[in-house]
Design a protein around this motif. Sequence first.
Motif, mmCIF file in Angstrom:
data_model
loop_
_atom_site.group_PDB
_atom_site.id
_atom_site.type_symbol
_atom_site.label_atom_id
_atom_site.label_comp_id
_atom_site.label_asym_id
_atom_site.label_seq_id
_atom_site.Cartn_x
_atom_site.Cartn_y
_atom_site.Cartn_z
ATOM 1 N N GLY A 308 1.450 7.687 -17.333
ATOM 2 C CA GLY A 308 -0.004 7.536 -17.281
ATOM 3 C C GLY A 308 -0.411 6.100 -17.066
ATOM 4 N N ASP A 309 0.128 5.188 -17.867
ATOM 5 C CA ASP A 309 -0.217 3.776 -17.713
ATOM 6 C C ASP A 309 0.442 3.162 -16.492
ATOM 7 N N ALA A 310 1.613 3.651 -16.105
ATOM 8 C CA ALA A 310 2.271 3.129 -14.907
ATOM 9 C C ALA A 310 1.390 3.321 -13.679
ATOM 10 N N PHE A 311 0.752 4.476 -13.567
ATOM 11 C CA PHE A 311 -0.091 4.722 -12.395
ATOM 12 C C PHE A 311 -1.416 3.971 -12.479
ATOM 13 N N ILE A 312 -1.955 3.793 -13.677
ATOM 14 C CA ILE A 312 -3.182 3.007 -13.790
ATOM 15 C C ILE A 312 -2.910 1.558 -13.394
ATOM 16 N N ASN A 313 -1.867 0.961 -13.952
ATOM 17 C CA ASN A 313 -1.546 -0.430 -13.630
ATOM 18 C C ASN A 313 -1.156 -0.599 -12.173
ATOM 19 N N CYS A 314 -0.304 0.300 -11.704
ATOM 20 C CA CYS A 314 0.158 0.197 -10.319
ATOM 21 C C CYS A 314 -1.006 0.304 -9.347
ATOM 22 N N TRP A 315 -1.936 1.218 -9.616
ATOM 23 C CA TRP A 315 -3.089 1.386 -8.713
ATOM 24 C C TRP A 315 -4.049 0.184 -8.800
ATOM 25 N N LYS A 316 -4.135 -0.405 -9.967
ATOM 26 C CA LYS A 316 -4.940 -1.617 -10.086
ATOM 27 C C LYS A 316 -4.366 -2.713 -9.193
ATOM 28 N N TRP A 317 -3.060 -2.872 -9.213
ATOM 29 C CA TRP A 317 -2.407 -3.891 -8.411
ATOM 30 C C TRP A 317 -2.416 -3.532 -6.930
ATOM 31 N N LYS A 318 -2.222 -2.259 -6.622
ATOM 32 C CA LYS A 318 -2.247 -1.842 -5.219
ATOM 33 C C LYS A 318 -3.569 -2.198 -4.553
ATOM 34 N N TYR A 319 -4.669 -1.936 -5.266
ATOM 35 C CA TYR A 319 -5.975 -2.161 -4.642
ATOM 36 C C TYR A 319 -6.454 -3.600 -4.807
ATOM 37 N N HIS A 320 -5.763 -4.377 -5.605
ATOM 38 C CA HIS A 320 -6.017 -5.823 -5.615
ATOM 39 C C HIS A 320 -5.423 -6.454 -4.362
ATOM 40 N N PHE A 321 -4.157 -6.144 -4.090
ATOM 41 C CA PHE A 321 -3.487 -6.745 -2.929
ATOM 42 C C PHE A 321 -3.821 -5.999 -1.640
ATOM 43 N N TYR A 322 -4.043 -4.691 -1.735
ATOM 44 C CA TYR A 322 -4.385 -3.843 -0.583
ATOM 45 C C TYR A 322 -3.422 -4.090 0.583
ATOM 46 N N SER A 323 -2.146 -4.070 0.273
ATOM 47 C CA SER A 323 -1.124 -4.484 1.238
ATOM 48 C C SER A 323 -0.705 -3.359 2.172
ATOM 49 N N GLU A 324 -0.326 -3.747 3.356
ATOM 50 C CA GLU A 324 0.089 -2.809 4.391
ATOM 51 C C GLU A 324 1.445 -2.187 4.074
ATOM 52 N N ARG A 325 1.691 -1.047 4.674
ATOM 53 C CA ARG A 325 3.003 -0.435 4.640
ATOM 54 C C ARG A 325 3.898 -1.132 5.678
ATOM 55 N N PRO A 326 5.220 -1.113 5.481
ATOM 56 C CA PRO A 326 6.109 -1.740 6.456
ATOM 57 C C PRO A 326 5.893 -1.239 7.881
ATOM 58 N N SER A 327 5.520 0.038 8.017
ATOM 59 C CA SER A 327 5.337 0.602 9.361
ATOM 60 C C SER A 327 4.275 -0.138 10.151
ATOM 61 N N SER A 328 3.220 -0.581 9.467
ATOM 62 C CA SER A 328 2.149 -1.302 10.175
ATOM 63 C C SER A 328 2.661 -2.617 10.748
ATOM 64 N N PHE A 329 3.402 -3.354 9.944
ATOM 65 C CA PHE A 329 3.925 -4.648 10.398
ATOM 66 C C PHE A 329 5.004 -4.464 11.456
ATOM 67 N N ILE A 330 5.911 -3.518 11.224
ATOM 68 C CA ILE A 330 7.039 -3.323 12.138
ATOM 69 C C ILE A 330 6.574 -2.921 13.529
ATOM 70 N N THR A 331 5.633 -1.989 13.614
ATOM 71 C CA THR A 331 5.174 -1.535 14.932
ATOM 72 C C THR A 331 4.368 -2.605 15.673
ATOM 73 N N LYS A 332 3.799 -3.553 14.925
ATOM 74 C CA LYS A 332 3.037 -4.629 15.562
ATOM 75 C C LYS A 332 3.900 -5.821 15.955
ATOM 76 N N HIS A 333 4.929 -6.105 15.155
ATOM 77 C CA HIS A 333 5.644 -7.369 15.318
ATOM 78 C C HIS A 333 7.150 -7.238 15.535
ATOM 79 N N ILE A 334 7.712 -6.011 15.405
ATOM 80 C CA ILE A 334 9.157 -5.874 15.567
ATOM 81 C C ILE A 334 9.507 -4.834 16.624
ATOM 82 N N ASP A 335 8.998 -3.607 16.476
ATOM 83 C CA ASP A 335 9.340 -2.528 17.398
ATOM 84 C C ASP A 335 8.199 -1.515 17.406
#
Length: 453
Positions: A308-335
């Motif tokens: 329960g707390d793992a998902f609350i904390n993790c989601w707080k951090w996810k939406y703070h950084f709002y970071s891309e998935r590797p697929s977004s970076f890879i398809t733009k800059h690698i392959d």
Amino acid sequence: MRRTLNTALSFIIVFAVCCSPRAEEPLLTDQAVATAWADMTLYVTKNTPANSPTYASRALAYIGLTMYESIVHGYPSHASMIRQLNGLDSLPQPTHHSYDWLISLNAGQARILKRLYNQTSDDNKKKIDSLEAYFVQRLAYSRDEQVVSRSAAYGQSVAEAIFEWSKSDGGHRGYLANFDKTFHRDKTPGCWEPPLYGQAISHRPLHPKWGENRNFLLANKELQLPLMIRYNQDKLSDYYKECHAVYEKNRILTQDEKEAALWWGDDPGETFTPPGHSYYVATLVIRKANPALIKCAETYARVGLAVGDAFINCWKWKYHFYSERPSSFITKHIDERWESFWPDPPFPAFPSGHATQAAAVAKVLESLYGPEFEFTDDAHAKRPRDRFRNVDFKPRSFKTFWAVAEETANSRFYGGIHSPQDNRVGLEEGAKIGNNVNRLNWQKEPMYADAKK
């Protein structure tokens, strides 16, 4: 002997239709009652519409806590979580010297499960009722009617009080708004983007405000923001190397790594979700260790609070950084033609939710059963072969709980949806969350030497 979820439920429900106890029925143990309710919980989790890992983690926390609180006053060695959890200031107290605590547990589990999963089907609610009735028949046989009635009423009152407390946490009926249509974030370099190849049809992220929910533990609410490698397109940068590692790994996946990627995927549309998988592992452990009833309930309570707390904390951090998935970076800059082995989930990447909750649960189970514990996870053993990826669902065997957490985290790297840092930080932060759960005063005089670690 271990059973799969559906087999165990079928076994119980067949007996639930009996009108009275029979001599040939199997011996009913305390552990069988506790684990049967865990099986039912995961069955309902899997077979209820609008399933999500976020909502499931919340439900498991309240369900596990209800199991514990419905019986804790029958064990002088153990302490209630009243005034130990964030905002839990009171719960109903026993008013009589005589209770049947197993009947209390049975009634409490049925009530809280139907309250939290009010949206489940009528057929599922009938299954819950049948399981409750079956155990009442078995447990109340030759017992004083007043004790039976009093015990059931007490379990129900605890469940109702916990449900009322849950309604103020920010996640009440969260299944009604999985994808917030009003949510908006300006695009910046390295920010999350809806995937072209994803698990969900929605192009909006899942539960963007989940991190604002009330934590179960104040100690987990106060955890500091983790550090994330800054976005950088330069090929010599650490950020580029993180994404390139994902790209390279997906090109050389072994069959075992592919099997791990699918085993721990736990797509909410197909399974009981990642936190549900952790609850299932707890059930396997209980069935093997065969502990006393109070330890069964404490196990489910600790695991539930951890996810329960793992998902609350993790989601707080996810939406703070709002970071891309590797697929977004890879398809733009690698392959530009690259595709991940596993489809992207509909929410930001950093840190990994799988890693965070798995590490929290590993620390909880280590505290209760020791770090070394051999078992085989058969959660998906009966699922049909994934012909698209040419992979079978094979049971996974482990010798330690931390090995489970590490494989859970690595599986997301194999799937191509998380970078090494997503998993590394998730494991580190999840361990903190689980250790905070362990530091609660579960025992008035600790029964386990490492309970305070």
